[in-house]
Design an enzyme around this catalytic site. Structure first.
Site, PDB file in Angstrom:
ATOM      1  CG  ASN A 133     -43.316 -26.708  31.852  1.00 32.73           C
ATOM      2  OD1 ASN A 133     -44.424 -26.235  32.073  1.00 32.73           O
ATOM      3  ND2 ASN A 133     -42.981 -27.244  30.694  1.00 32.73           N
TER       4      ASN A 133
ATOM      5  N   GLY B 232     -55.761 -21.686  35.858  1.00 36.41           N
ATOM      6  CA  GLY B 232     -55.679 -22.887  35.020  1.00 36.41           C
ATOM      7  C   GLY B 232     -54.901 -24.019  35.671  1.00 36.41           C
TER       8      GLY B 232
ATOM      9  CE1 TYR C 170     -49.682 -27.406  24.081  1.00 37.30           C
ATOM     10  CE2 TYR C 170     -50.338 -28.178  26.263  1.00 37.30           C
ATOM     11  CZ  TYR C 170     -49.618 -28.355  25.093  1.00 37.30           C
ATOM     12  OH  TYR C 170     -48.842 -29.477  24.937  1.00 37.30           O
TER      13      TYR C 170
ATOM     14  CB  SER D  80     -50.853 -32.528  26.362  1.00 38.67           C
ATOM     15  OG  SER D  80     -50.803 -31.947  27.631  1.00 38.67           O
TER      16      SER D  80
ATOM     17  CE  LYS E  24     -50.293 -30.391  21.921  1.00 38.44           C
ATOM     18  NZ  LYS E  24     -49.476 -30.806  20.796  1.00 38.44           N
TER      19      LYS E  24
ATOM     20  CG  ASP F  98     -44.685 -22.802   9.685  1.00 38.22           C
ATOM     21  OD1 ASP F  98     -45.752 -23.434   9.869  1.00 38.22           O
ATOM     22  OD2 ASP F  98     -44.312 -21.867  10.413  1.00 38.22           O
TER      23      ASP F  98
END
Ligand SMILES: NC(=O)c1ccc[n+]([C@@H]2O[C@H](COP(=O)([O-])OP(=O)(O)OC[C@H]3O[C@@H](n4cnc5c(N)ncnc54)[C@H](O)[C@@H]3O)[C@@H](O)[C@H]2O)c1
Length: 335
Positions: free
Chosen positions: A197, A292, A147, A123, A151, A57
């Protein structure tokens, strides 16, 4: 040697093969939180050689210290992260903890080991709802989800690190919408649970695992009312990573680049392309917009072309054909 974190994930697995093709020695790392050990078997079959892998990890400093002590790692490509926009709204702490804490532990271990070349998976979500398209790298940064925030925060942390110690060289790669699969049909995208997605969702409907596609809004300000995105083939994306790490080693300069095709397709256009690729009808139902979501998003990829000499080679039909080839050969994914 290149350390690949998130190596058995969707983009990591395709990039691993690309790096081997370019004759890099690769050490893969993953905690299998969103992937399967079967990926490693498939990669070894495709590469026709045993591959080096460690289950670990990136939030585990001792494991990282040990890995850097044992291997001559010259650069890192960091894919390991949680990536579902919707889930990040439900579980923001999990996203900040995994994505941001993971990056901090990784870069600390790198610094201790004297390894300062890093390719980071950013992203298009860092742009949020763009004021105009195509989106260039200097567009406003305003993510609309936790999320996307992870990033942007990660980018900021890395930029601070570079300012403090200019011997760090970073590639900030802002991906648009990767789809498709390796043409062999042996590796591809295998989302756990209900796909987030469009294309993995389409694939599951085409293969009969999900009865109907949910289409999130047909009243967007776009030509046919459905959302428009910049879809790029995961093989093209994988190639960009090999070029980026090579660039960092050779030129010793950091870069921030968009990775996309520069062209947007609507949800309805993608549905039609997928029906063509699979030869199957895709039933869909219009449901409300998702929080979003945005209307249109596509890249200006010209900087990646001028810096890396990279542009996409696959079109929408090939992306859908390769996705379908993967899905029909693996109706239950890697299970
Ligand atoms: N797929 C996309 O649409 C997309 C778009 C833009 C950016 N990205 C970014 O690209 C990267 C790779 O995405 P992907 O689509 O391959 O996702 P993925 O979930 O298929 O792969 C990520 C891998 O990282 C592993 N991982 C997660 N947390 C970890 C941890 N703490 N330690 C070790 N391993 C861990 C998971 O098990 C998984 O195998 C991610 O950083 C993602 O945010 C993806």
């Amino acid at each position: 040697m290149i350390l690949l974190t998130g190596a058995t994930g969707y983009i990591g697995s395709h990039t691993w093969l690309e790096l081997l093709g370019d004759r890099y020695a690769v050490l893969g790392l993953d905690n299998y939180s969103n992937s399967s050990p079967v990926v490693l078997d498939r990669l070894q079959a495709l590469a026709r050689q045993p591959l080096s892998f460690v289950r670990a990890d990136v939030r585990d400093p001792l494991a990282l210290k040990d890995i850097f002590a044992r291997h001559p790692i010259r650069g890192v490509i960091h894919f390991a992260a949680l990536k579902a926009v919707g889930e990040s709204m439900q579980k923001p702490l999990q996203y900040y903890e995994n994505n941001v804490t993971g990056l901090i532990h990784l870069t600390q271990a790198m610094a201790q080991a004297g390894c300062r070349h890093l390719v980071f998976s950013s992203s298009a979500t860092v742009y949020g709802d763009p004021k105009s398209v195509p989106i260039a790298e200097d567009a406003r940064l305003a993510p609309t989800s936790p999320y996307g925030q992870t990033k942007l925060m990660s980018e900021q942390i890395l930029r601070d690190l570079e300012r403090a110690d200019p011997s760090w060289k970073m590639a900030y790669l802002r991906y648009f919408n990767p789809i498709g699969a390796h043409p062999s049909g042996l590796i591809g995208e295998d989302p756990l649970g209900l796909p987030n997605n469009l294309v993995p969702f389409l694939a599951k409907v085409a293969v009969g695992a999900i009865p109907v596609l949910k289409l999130y809004g047909n009243d967007w300000p776009t030509p046919d009312g459905t959302g428009v995105r910049d879809y790029l083939h995961v093989m093209d994306l994988a190639r960009a990573h090999s070029k980026a790490i090579h660039y960092l080693f050779q030129k010793g300069q950091s870069m921030t680049v968009n990775l996309g095709t520069g062209r947007g397709y609507s949800v309805l256009e993608v549905i039609r392309a997928y029906e063509k690729a699979s030869g199957r009808p895709i039933p869909y139902e219009i449901v409300g917009r998702r929080t979003g979501d945005i209307a249109t998003c596509f890249a200006d990829p010209s900087l990646a072309k001028s810096i890396l000499g990279w542009s996409t080679q696959f079109g929408l039909d090939e992306m859908c054909a390769h996705s379908w080839n993967w899905q029909k050969n693996n109706p239950h994914g890697y299970a």
